[in-house]
Design a protein around this motif. Sequence first.
Motif, PDB file in Angstrom:
ATOM      1  N   VAL A   1     -27.324  20.322  23.378  1.00 22.85           N
ATOM      2  CA  VAL A   1     -27.940  19.277  22.551  1.00 22.85           C
ATOM      3  C   VAL A   1     -27.808  17.918  23.248  1.00 22.85           C
ATOM      4  CG1 VAL A   1     -27.794  18.038  20.350  1.00 22.85           C
ATOM      5  CG2 VAL A   1     -27.663  20.535  20.393  1.00 22.85           C
ATOM      6  N   SER A   2     -26.624  17.631  23.794  1.00 18.88           N
ATOM      7  CA  SER A   2     -26.415  16.353  24.484  1.00 18.88           C
ATOM      8  C   SER A   2     -27.350  16.204  25.675  1.00 18.88           C
ATOM      9  CB  SER A   2     -24.964  16.227  24.959  1.00 18.88           C
ATOM     10  OG  SER A   2     -24.094  16.155  23.868  1.00 18.88           O
ATOM     11  N   MET A   3     -27.446  17.231  26.501  1.00 21.60           N
ATOM     12  CA  MET A   3     -28.312  17.168  27.683  1.00 21.60           C
ATOM     13  C   MET A   3     -29.784  17.034  27.291  1.00 21.60           C
ATOM     14  SD  MET A   3     -26.635  17.080  30.402  1.00 21.60           S
ATOM     15  CE  MET A   3     -24.983  16.575  30.040  1.00 21.60           C
ATOM     16  N   ALA A   4     -30.185  17.772  26.262  1.00 20.63           N
ATOM     17  CA  ALA A   4     -31.583  17.676  25.810  1.00 20.63           C
ATOM     18  C   ALA A   4     -31.894  16.253  25.342  1.00 20.63           C
ATOM     19  CB  ALA A   4     -31.833  18.679  24.690  1.00 20.63           C
ATOM     20  N   LEU A   5     -30.986  15.648  24.611  1.00 15.65           N
ATOM     21  CA  LEU A   5     -31.205  14.286  24.139  1.00 15.65           C
ATOM     22  C   LEU A   5     -31.141  13.272  25.277  1.00 15.65           C
ATOM     23  CD1 LEU A   5     -29.163  14.388  20.817  1.00 15.65           C
ATOM     24  CD2 LEU A   5     -31.642  14.367  21.071  1.00 15.65           C
ATOM     25  N   LEU A   6     -30.178  13.441  26.179  1.00 13.09           N
ATOM     26  CA  LEU A   6     -30.030  12.501  27.296  1.00 13.09           C
ATOM     27  C   LEU A   6     -31.246  12.488  28.207  1.00 13.09           C
ATOM     28  CD1 LEU A   6     -26.314  12.887  28.414  1.00 13.09           C
ATOM     29  CD2 LEU A   6     -27.434  10.792  27.688  1.00 13.09           C
ATOM     30  N   PHE A   7     -31.781  13.663  28.500  1.00  7.10           N
ATOM     31  CA  PHE A   7     -32.885  13.741  29.439  1.00  7.10           C
ATOM     32  C   PHE A   7     -34.257  13.827  28.773  1.00  7.10           C
ATOM     33  CE2 PHE A   7     -29.241  15.429  31.874  1.00  7.10           C
ATOM     34  CZ  PHE A   7     -29.188  14.425  32.822  1.00  7.10           C
ATOM     35  N   GLY A   8     -34.300  14.159  27.495  1.00  6.91           N
ATOM     36  CA  GLY A   8     -35.580  14.291  26.817  1.00  6.91           C
ATOM     37  C   GLY A   8     -35.942  13.118  25.929  1.00  6.91           C
ATOM     38  N   ILE A   9     -35.002  12.609  25.181  1.00  8.80           N
ATOM     39  CA  ILE A   9     -35.276  11.567  24.200  1.00  8.80           C
ATOM     40  C   ILE A   9     -34.914  10.170  24.705  1.00  8.80           C
ATOM     41  CG2 ILE A   9     -34.697  10.734  21.874  1.00  8.80           C
ATOM     42  CD1 ILE A   9     -36.359  13.273  21.881  1.00  8.80           C
ATOM     43  N   ARG A  10     -33.789  10.048  25.411  1.00 11.07           N
ATOM     44  CA  ARG A  10     -33.297   8.734  25.816  1.00 11.07           C
ATOM     45  C   ARG A  10     -34.282   7.958  26.706  1.00 11.07           C
ATOM     46  NH1 ARG A  10     -30.256   7.008  30.192  1.00 11.07           N
ATOM     47  NH2 ARG A  10     -29.200   5.038  29.807  1.00 11.07           N
ATOM     48  N   PRO A  11     -34.855   8.532  27.778  1.00  7.89           N
ATOM     49  CA  PRO A  11     -35.755   7.736  28.626  1.00  7.89           C
ATOM     50  C   PRO A  11     -36.958   7.141  27.887  1.00  7.89           C
ATOM     51  CG  PRO A  11     -35.055   9.697  29.795  1.00  7.89           C
ATOM     52  CD  PRO A  11     -34.575   9.845  28.381  1.00  7.89           C
ATOM     53  N   PRO A  12     -37.713   7.939  27.102  1.00  4.43           N
ATOM     54  CA  PRO A  12     -38.830   7.299  26.399  1.00  4.43           C
ATOM     55  C   PRO A  12     -38.373   6.298  25.345  1.00  4.43           C
ATOM     56  CG  PRO A  12     -38.752   9.662  25.893  1.00  4.43           C
ATOM     57  CD  PRO A  12     -37.731   9.392  26.935  1.00  4.43           C
ATOM     58  N   LEU A  13     -37.240   6.561  24.728  1.00  3.36           N
ATOM     59  CA  LEU A  13     -36.719   5.622  23.742  1.00  3.36           C
ATOM     60  C   LEU A  13     -36.351   4.294  24.390  1.00  3.36           C
ATOM     61  CD1 LEU A  13     -36.011   5.301  20.778  1.00  3.36           C
ATOM     62  CD2 LEU A  13     -33.774   6.275  21.253  1.00  3.36           C
ATOM     63  N   LEU A  14     -35.734   4.333  25.566  1.00  8.81           N
ATOM     64  CA  LEU A  14     -35.406   3.099  26.287  1.00  8.81           C
ATOM     65  C   LEU A  14     -36.664   2.339  26.690  1.00  8.81           C
ATOM     66  CD1 LEU A  14     -32.423   4.098  28.603  1.00  8.81           C
ATOM     67  CD2 LEU A  14     -32.382   2.551  26.651  1.00  8.81           C
ATOM     68  N   ARG A  15     -37.712   3.058  27.115  1.00 13.92           N
ATOM     69  CA  ARG A  15     -38.965   2.389  27.472  1.00 13.92           C
ATOM     70  C   ARG A  15     -39.550   1.658  26.279  1.00 13.92           C
ATOM     71  NH1 ARG A  15     -39.707   6.834  30.712  1.00 13.92           N
ATOM     72  NH2 ARG A  15     -40.891   7.980  29.154  1.00 13.92           N
ATOM     73  N   VAL A  16     -39.528   2.294  25.119  1.00 12.69           N
ATOM     74  CA  VAL A  16     -40.073   1.670  23.915  1.00 12.69           C
ATOM     75  C   VAL A  16     -39.245   0.444  23.529  1.00 12.69           C
ATOM     76  CG1 VAL A  16     -40.399   2.004  21.436  1.00 12.69           C
ATOM     77  CG2 VAL A  16     -41.152   3.761  23.031  1.00 12.69           C
ATOM     78  N   LEU A  17     -37.939   0.561  23.616  1.00 15.20           N
ATOM     79  CA  LEU A  17     -37.073  -0.562  23.240  1.00 15.20           C
ATOM     80  C   LEU A  17     -37.208  -1.741  24.194  1.00 15.20           C
ATOM     81  CD1 LEU A  17     -33.834   1.313  22.147  1.00 15.20           C
ATOM     82  CD2 LEU A  17     -35.461   0.108  20.690  1.00 15.20           C
TER      83      LEU A  17
END
Length: 157
Positions: free
Chosen positions: A62-78
């Motif tokens: 779950v951590s790896m999926a979130l780190l590599f799947g969700i975090r990058p696009p979320l940082l771009r949006v922020l």
Amino acid sequence: MDAFASEFAWIVWLVLILLFVTMEMVTLDLTFLMIAAGSVGGLASALIWAPWWLQLIIAAVVSMALLFGIRPPLLRVLRRGGDPARTNVDALLGMDGRVVSTVGTSGGQVRLANGETWTSRLSPGLDRQVVEPGERVLVTAIDGATAVVIPAERKPS
């Protein structure tokens, strides 16, 4: 030992979640938040009595999926809505000013358009050796607490 680890693993997961959320509040980089969410997955698996090794695998996946799947696009949006205003040294680059005391390659002073008076020196490689008081200059760089300037072009009358 295995029964003990499985029975009280939920306490360890709660402590880890609190630790990671606290670390996230300090760093504000979303890394520890994603790891905390992975720990929530470990906690959920502990509550359904999964063995400790399966809890670790679930938390890691779950951590790896979130780190590599969700975090990058979320940082771009922020970061997309960042403040475009230049601040600090960036705001001084390209600013014009007037020479207060003769500026040469070794030093002098200029009063910038924002009202600040800076120690300054001429940019290396110029034909001129000095700029006299009252002349306009442009800031090309900041070197520590010294503004590196060049003479401003005179506008034709």
